[in-house]
Design an enzyme around this catalytic site. Structure first.
Site, PDB file in Angstrom:
ATOM      1  CG  HIS A 146      20.423   6.863  60.837  1.00 25.56           C
ATOM      2  ND1 HIS A 146      19.447   7.232  59.938  1.00 25.56           N
ATOM      3  CD2 HIS A 146      21.191   7.961  61.009  1.00 25.56           C
ATOM      4  CE1 HIS A 146      19.640   8.486  59.571  1.00 25.56           C
ATOM      5  NE2 HIS A 146      20.675   8.955  60.213  1.00 25.56           N
TER       6      HIS A 146
ATOM      7  CG  ASN B   8      18.873  11.827  56.525  1.00 28.45           C
ATOM      8  OD1 ASN B   8      19.128  10.656  56.770  1.00 28.45           O
ATOM      9  ND2 ASN B   8      19.324  12.827  57.245  1.00 28.45           N
TER      10      ASN B   8
HETATM   11 FE1  HDE Z   1      25.002   9.892  59.389  1.00 34.80          FE
HETATM   12  N1  HDE Z   1      25.868   8.530  60.600  1.00 34.80           N
HETATM   13  N2  HDE Z   1      26.207  11.318  60.124  1.00 34.80           N
HETATM   14  N3  HDE Z   1      24.019  11.326  58.336  1.00 34.80           N
HETATM   15  N4  HDE Z   1      23.725   8.534  58.711  1.00 34.80           N
HETATM   16  C1  HDE Z   1      25.536   7.238  60.694  1.00 34.80           C
HETATM   17  O1  HDE Z   1      27.024   5.432  60.671  1.00 34.80           O
HETATM   18  C2  HDE Z   1      27.330  11.091  60.823  1.00 34.80           C
HETATM   19  C3  HDE Z   1      24.326  12.645  58.276  1.00 34.80           C
HETATM   20  C4  HDE Z   1      22.807   8.687  57.723  1.00 34.80           C
HETATM   21  O2  HDE Z   1      21.180   2.536  57.541  1.00 34.80           O
HETATM   22  C5  HDE Z   1      26.504   6.437  61.511  1.00 34.80           C
HETATM   23  O3  HDE Z   1      26.749   3.208  60.323  1.00 34.80           O
HETATM   24  C6  HDE Z   1      28.065  12.320  61.025  1.00 34.80           C
HETATM   25  C7  HDE Z   1      23.664  13.283  57.194  1.00 34.80           C
HETATM   26  C8  HDE Z   1      22.090   7.459  57.513  1.00 34.80           C
HETATM   27  O4  HDE Z   1      23.112   1.973  58.418  1.00 34.80           O
HETATM   28  C9  HDE Z   1      27.587   7.460  61.879  1.00 34.80           C
HETATM   29  C10 HDE Z   1      27.323  13.296  60.423  1.00 34.80           C
HETATM   30  C11 HDE Z   1      22.926  12.294  56.599  1.00 34.80           C
HETATM   31  C12 HDE Z   1      22.644   6.551  58.412  1.00 34.80           C
HETATM   32  C13 HDE Z   1      27.040   8.719  61.249  1.00 34.80           C
HETATM   33  C14 HDE Z   1      26.167  12.654  59.855  1.00 34.80           C
HETATM   34  C15 HDE Z   1      23.164  11.087  57.324  1.00 34.80           C
HETATM   35  C16 HDE Z   1      23.667   7.252  59.128  1.00 34.80           C
HETATM   36  C17 HDE Z   1      25.904   5.694  62.660  1.00 34.80           C
HETATM   37  C18 HDE Z   1      27.614  14.774  60.350  1.00 34.80           C
HETATM   38  C19 HDE Z   1      22.006  12.422  55.397  1.00 34.80           C
HETATM   39  C20 HDE Z   1      22.216   5.120  58.624  1.00 34.80           C
HETATM   40  C21 HDE Z   1      25.926   4.233  62.270  1.00 34.80           C
HETATM   41  C22 HDE Z   1      28.841  15.076  59.706  1.00 34.80           C
HETATM   42  C23 HDE Z   1      22.703  12.748  54.175  1.00 34.80           C
HETATM   43  C24 HDE Z   1      22.875   4.183  57.684  1.00 34.80           C
HETATM   44  C25 HDE Z   1      26.585   4.186  60.996  1.00 34.80           C
HETATM   45  C26 HDE Z   1      22.350   2.784  57.897  1.00 34.80           C
HETATM   46  C27 HDE Z   1      24.483   6.661  60.096  1.00 34.80           C
HETATM   47  C28 HDE Z   1      27.709   9.868  61.323  1.00 34.80           C
HETATM   48  C29 HDE Z   1      25.162  13.382  59.188  1.00 34.80           C
HETATM   49  C30 HDE Z   1      22.517   9.855  56.967  1.00 34.80           C
HETATM   50  C31 HDE Z   1      27.881   7.625  63.358  1.00 34.80           C
HETATM   51  C32 HDE Z   1      29.364  12.477  61.776  1.00 34.80           C
HETATM   52  C33 HDE Z   1      23.757  14.741  56.780  1.00 34.80           C
HETATM   53  C34 HDE Z   1      20.969   7.216  56.522  1.00 34.80           C
HETATM   54  O5  HDE Z   1      28.813   7.159  61.299  1.00 34.80           O
END
Ligand code: HDE
Length: 698
Positions: free
Chosen positions: A87, A160
């Site tokens: 993202h 999402n």
């Molecule tokens: Fe994320 N995800 N994600 N994700 N995600 C990040 O956090 C992560 C997942 C989502 O505009 C990171 O600040 C793991 C699902 C958005 O700043 C990080 C897993 C969904 C954004 C991270 C998921 C998301 C992130 C990277 C599996 C939808 C952007 C930078 C367990 C519900 C937020 C940060 C923004 C961002 C980890 C799965 C949505 C690395 C470990 C499912 C919208 O922490």
């Protein structure tokens, strides 16, 4: 003399902040901004020369002594922070949430119980795979993250634009992301899933099949950030005052309706304007067209959950709204562009663990992993446990504790007491009975690395999603699969994927196999659970959720010297009345001279402003100009692409030669420019009935 800059008082005194504010979008008061007109160093020293460094002689070496040069260059060298691992490319906007229906019967969360209350928020939309400088329109899932600064603390709903996810367990996330990102040995492809490592991982991960169907649909090609849905995905809990739990899934629904582009269009937009979505949002906010979403919830009990034909804790599953209807409880309005991109959009730190009393997590194993990941990533990305002090991240309600020090501590907590319990600080912060409580759930069972049996059906909802689509959407999905898999070099990966498709829909598998030139269908893999024939859910379509409206859209009007003024004026009026905007495109920038010798300002030069940037087009040309333009590829493409991308076209008689050259055939979407009403009506949707004339659907 330099003007001294006095930092604002937010550093002084106790670790508390100003009283809560419910006014709209009042975040981001920056205390470090220069308030004077004298250029100075960061130490407040006035600078007399910002053009020349200090040199031993006019042509001699630069002096190490030049601390002004060193300070400036050092700061510049450190301007970047690590971009988000996923993202990274995002667009953020301030706004507010207003509750319209109370959930007081199921939760104590103030933001969900006080009807009419407006809570300031910051929303960030993103692509997943590409770097921060990548284009806005690749085929990709979009992040939909909302930070609400409630009176009880920050609540981050980090979702999402698709209601399910690729994997069931957080431990697979690094693998998924490594597979989709550019391949590590070659450093490409950027922002694309159409490559071997992604499909290799997917083909070996049957649980991803449902999400893959969504990813191959036009959901991953949104027309605008303003025209996509948002989903919290996981089940969360709402807790009432007695601690009783109700499950909840959160949905954001765009007021403008859903809309996507067509693949060929998305590809061309990336070239024409790689900032297409960011610019679209910026323009909308600047024009006062504030985008709006409804917040809706699906509420359900444990008993209802138990009756579902799948496990709601499995994030690869959704609950069709035909099964549990959506209840609209509020609206989000975005109305203020950030003052500084880096300070706000880049530094905003979302964490699903940012939650308020009355809301709680479910045992979804993906959510549980996320609760760890986001705080961890902010520490490395923002470099300090004090990231919550950045204005974009700070709660807007009072907050106080005994956490101290750390990198870039901006506060100056006073007093000798930095612990609790204590008897030395009567007015220091204490626990509160109304503070956050987790649900007192009973947990028992056998410890182990175990995937629940109830998570083993990987195909039924993938099939349900595919069969719920219109023929157009199904065809787009098949084409997307053919496109993506045709970029995969290893035949065994392609074969494995088509094998999976056989469990989803036999015709789809055949279609994709045909598109990939396979002589016979590859074997389908063994499955752990029988594929269920679930009732189709029309609510899963995009076409079904499009609104017949031109509001919030934009029309490109192609003109040249000699174009008819009255026709252009009538079109402009009708477009405006429909709530849309128009742009004048001409072979040259500046002005054109119209039929009555009046002059019209041009917004875009033809070659740099193709029709992919618009929702519909109008061609108003003299016969002479049209004849000249048939020799201009940009003009022919302007019209041909508008036709191929199923857009409405208004044209006057003079434009005929250009339409003929572009292969435009008269249909309901091709209207006389004088018939402004018919044109606006046609432009309020895509011309789906035209699609079979421009591409194969079977
Ligand atoms: Fe994320 N995800 N994600 N994700 N995600 C990040 O956090 C992560 C997942 C989502 O505009 C990171 O600040 C793991 C699902 C958005 O700043 C990080 C897993 C969904 C954004 C991270 C998921 C998301 C992130 C990277 C599996 C939808 C952007 C930078 C367990 C519900 C937020 C940060 C923004 C961002 C980890 C799965 C949505 C690395 C470990 C499912 C919208 O922490």
């Amino acid at each position: 003399m330099p003007k001294t800059k006095t930092p604002a008082a937010n550093g002084a005194g106790k670790s508390t902040r100003a009283a809560p504010s419910t006014t709209v979008g009042n975040g981001g008061e920056w205390h470090q901004q220069a308030d004077g007109d004298t250029l100075s160093t960061n130490q407040g020293l006035a600078i007399s020369d910002n053009q020349n460094s200090l040199r031993a002689s006019p042509r001699g070496p630069t002096q190490l002594e030049d601390f002004i040069l060193r300070e400036k260059i050092t700061h510049f060298d450190h301007e970047r922070i690590p971009e988000r691992i996923v993202h990274a490319r995002g667009t953020g906007v301030h706004g507010f949430f207003e509750l319209t229906a109370s959930l007081a019967d199921v939760t104590t969360a103030n933001i969900l119980t006080e009807v009419g209350q407006q809570t300031p928020l910051f929303a960030r939309f993103s692509t997943v795979a590409g770097g921060s400088g990548s284009a806005d329109t690749p085929r990709d899932v979009r992040g939909f993250a909302v930070k609400m600064y409630t009176q009880q603390g920050n609540w981050d709903l980090v979702g999402n634009n698709i209601p399910v996810f690729f994997i069931q367990d957080a431990i697979k996330f690094p693998d998924l992301i490594h597979a989709v990102k550019m391949e590590p040995d070659r450093g490409f492809p950027q922002a694309a899933s159409a490559h071997d490592t992604f499909w290799d991982f997917i083909s070996l991960t049957p649980e991803s099949m449902h999400m893959v169907m969504w990813a191959m649909s036009d959901r991953t090609l949104p027309r605008s950030l303003r025209m996509m849905e948002g989903f919290g995905i996981h089940s969360f809990r709402l807790l009432d005052a007695e601690g009783k739990s109700t499950f909840v899934k959160f949905h954001w629904r765009p007021k403008l309706g859903l809309q996507s582009t067509i693949w060929d269009e998305a590809v061309k937009i990336a070239g024409a304007d790689s900032d297409f979505h960011r610019r679209d949002m910026f323009d909308a906010i600047s024009n006062g067209d504030f985008p709006e979403w409804e917040l809706a919830v699906q509420l359900f009990t444990q008993e209802q959950a138990d009756a579902l034909p799948f496990d709601h804790l499995d994030p690869t599953k959704l609950i069709p709204e035909e099964t549990i209807p959506l209840k609209v409880i509020g609206r989000m309005v975005l109305n203020r562009w950030p003052g500084n991109f880096f300070a706000e959009t880049e530094q905003v730190a979302f964490c699903p663990s940012h939650i308020v009393p009355g809301i709680d997590f479910s045992n979804d194993p993906l959510l549980q992993g996320r609760l760890f990941s986001y705080l961890d990533t902010q520490l490395s990305r923002l470099g300090s446990p004090n990231f919550h002090q950045l204005p974009i991240n700070a709660p807007k309600c009072p907050f106080a504790n005994h956490q101290r020090d750390g990198h870039m501590q901006m506060e100056q907590p006073k007093g000798r007491v930095a612990y609790e319990p204590n008897s030395l600080s009567a007015d220091g912060p204490r626990e509160s009975a109304s503070g956050f409580r987790s649900m007192a759930s009973e947990e028992n069972g056998t410890k182990g690395r175990i995937r629940a049996e109830s998570f083993s059906d990987h195909y039924s909802q993938a099939r349900q999603f595919y069969l719920s689509q219109t023929v157009h959407e199904q065809a787009h999905m098949a084409s997307a699969l053919v496109f993506e898999l045709s970029k995969v070099e290893h035949p065994h990966i392609r074969a494995a994927m088509v094998g999976h498709l056989r469990h989803i829909d036999a015709k789809l598998a055949k279609r994709v196999a045909g598109g990939l030139g396979m002589d016979s269908l590859p074997e389908a893999p063994p499955i752990a659970a029988t594929v269920q024939d679930l009732e189709p859910s029309p609510a899963l379509q995009i076409i079904g959720k499009m609104k017949d409206t031109l509001a919030g859209r934009s029309v490109g009007v192609l003109v040249a010297d000699g174009s008819d003024r009255a026709t252009i004026a009538a079109l402009a009026k009708a477009i405006k009345q429909a709530g849309a905007r128009h742009k004048i495109i001409a072979p040259h920038i500046g002005e054109v001279t119209l039929s009555d010798q009046s002059r019209l300002a041009v917004d875009g030069q033809l070659a740099g402003t193709p029709s992919v940037l618009f929702d519909a087009v109008a061609i108003v040309l003299s016969a002479e100009a049209a004849t000249a333009l048939i020799r201009e590829a940009a003009a022919v493409d302007f019209v041909r692409d508008a036709f191929g991308h199923l857009k409405a076209i208004a044209a006057d008689a003079g434009a005929r030669a250009l339409l003929d050259k572009a292969g435009v055939v008269k249909d309901a979407g091709v209207q006389d420019a004088a018939e402004t009403g018919l044109f606006v009506q046609a432009a309020s949707t895509r011309q789906w009935q035209r699609e079979t004339t421009v591409r194969t659907l079977s």
